[in-house]
Design a protein around this motif. Sequence first.
Motif, PDB file in Angstrom:
ATOM      1  N   VAL A   4      -4.481  -6.130  -6.085  1.00  0.00           N
ATOM      2  CA  VAL A   4      -5.610  -4.952  -6.178  1.00  0.00           C
ATOM      3  C   VAL A   4      -6.726  -5.461  -5.337  1.00  0.00           C
ATOM      4  N   THR A   5      -7.173  -6.530  -5.285  1.00  0.00           N
ATOM      5  CA  THR A   5      -8.420  -6.974  -4.621  1.00  0.00           C
ATOM      6  C   THR A   5      -8.211  -6.754  -3.030  1.00  0.00           C
ATOM      7  N   TYR A  59     -11.089   0.451  -8.749  1.00  0.00           N
ATOM      8  CA  TYR A  59     -10.165  -0.814  -8.776  1.00  0.00           C
ATOM      9  C   TYR A  59     -10.774  -1.829 -10.033  1.00  0.00           C
ATOM     10  N   ALA A  76      -8.317  -2.888  -2.218  1.00  0.00           N
ATOM     11  CA  ALA A  76      -9.704  -2.558  -2.620  1.00  0.00           C
ATOM     12  C   ALA A  76     -10.306  -2.793  -1.547  1.00  0.00           C
ATOM     13  N   PRO A 106      -9.363  -5.231 -11.072  1.00  0.00           N
ATOM     14  CA  PRO A 106      -8.657  -6.834 -10.993  1.00  0.00           C
ATOM     15  C   PRO A 106      -8.962  -7.469 -12.315  1.00  0.00           C
ATOM     16  N   LEU A 155     -15.314  -1.027  -7.973  1.00  0.00           N
ATOM     17  CA  LEU A 155     -14.691  -2.120  -8.335  1.00  0.00           C
ATOM     18  C   LEU A 155     -15.190  -2.883  -9.445  1.00  0.00           C
ATOM     19  N   LEU A 206      -6.533   1.545 -10.159  1.00  0.00           N
ATOM     20  CA  LEU A 206      -5.589   0.725  -9.663  1.00  0.00           C
ATOM     21  C   LEU A 206      -6.134  -0.689 -10.431  1.00  0.00           C
ATOM     22  N   SER A 207      -5.176  -1.246 -11.079  1.00  0.00           N
ATOM     23  CA  SER A 207      -5.749  -2.704 -12.035  1.00  0.00           C
ATOM     24  C   SER A 207      -4.359  -3.249 -11.915  1.00  0.00           C
ATOM     25  N   HIS A 262     -14.585  -6.247 -11.635  1.00  0.00           N
ATOM     26  CA  HIS A 262     -13.825  -7.360 -11.931  1.00  0.00           C
ATOM     27  C   HIS A 262     -13.944  -8.050 -13.124  1.00  0.00           C
ATOM     28  N   HIS A 282       0.826  -1.264   0.113  1.00  0.00           N
ATOM     29  CA  HIS A 282       0.091   0.188  -0.079  1.00  0.00           C
ATOM     30  C   HIS A 282       0.995   1.125   0.067  1.00  0.00           C
TER      31      HIS A 282
END
Length: 274
Positions: free
Chosen positions: A141-142, A155, A145, A157, A176, A131-132, A178, A108
């Motif tokens: 990333v997950t 985010y 997040a 991911p 997020l 952020l990916s 996904h 982080h």
Amino acid sequence: MIRALCLAAGLASLATLARADCADAPGPCEIPEGSYHVELPESDAPSLPAVMFLHGYGGSGEGVLKMRGVVEALTARGYAVIAPEGKRRPNGNRSWAFYPGRGGRDEHAFLTAVRADAARRFGVDPERTVLSGFSAGGFMVTYLACENPQAFVAYAPVSGGFWRPHPQSCAGPVRLFHTHGWTDNVVPLEGRYLGGGKWQQGDIFAGLELFRAANRCVDNRPDGFATTGDFLRRRWSRCAEGSALEMALFPGGHGVPKGWAPMMLDWFEALPGA
């Protein structure tokens, strides 16, 4: 003619090399916590939105910038692409210290330091940096997040979620998106065992349930469905104000699929205040 061809080949090599450097400076961008690579769009804007993309296990930031389809789709939309370097493990492979309590670099702190440095050097806007990451980068990333949902504006991911045991809960509402392959056998939707049963990847749908709880969604059932090319999308929008949660499945395996970058940017740019 031969001389011209040699010159053209040399220029192409230099262009490839420049993509892996610190914008137009040789070598990666160095900060006390580590290093990163960056590619900038052609833009006169005073500040730039960005996608910070984390490589998978055994990959590198330099390798991310060789994903030309993804990088060019992002820079064409005016986004800087920031590709941090994971720390090397004893076996020489780079990865991320994503799992809580197992030690390693404070990722982080590293990623936010990368963003701050890119803001100072290149005018990247910290408030518009997504952020990916892919695979192990997607795990990172997950977890970030979940643990620090306000650290980044959104985010995204790809092919990465939680490991078991899953977190008991996430810190708060998050935005997020996904993305996952239907036939992914490296990070299957249901998870898998590794190291002879020592570790276990988590269930992607169980992870989404954690994010629905964090976002205070009124129902587990999606309230939005869409198709974008081959992507089948599910959205939860009856949730906490300012949050966003969506999943996109594609008919492929473990990889970053074609068309992901523009689809993800369309999602991000449609968010309030993005």
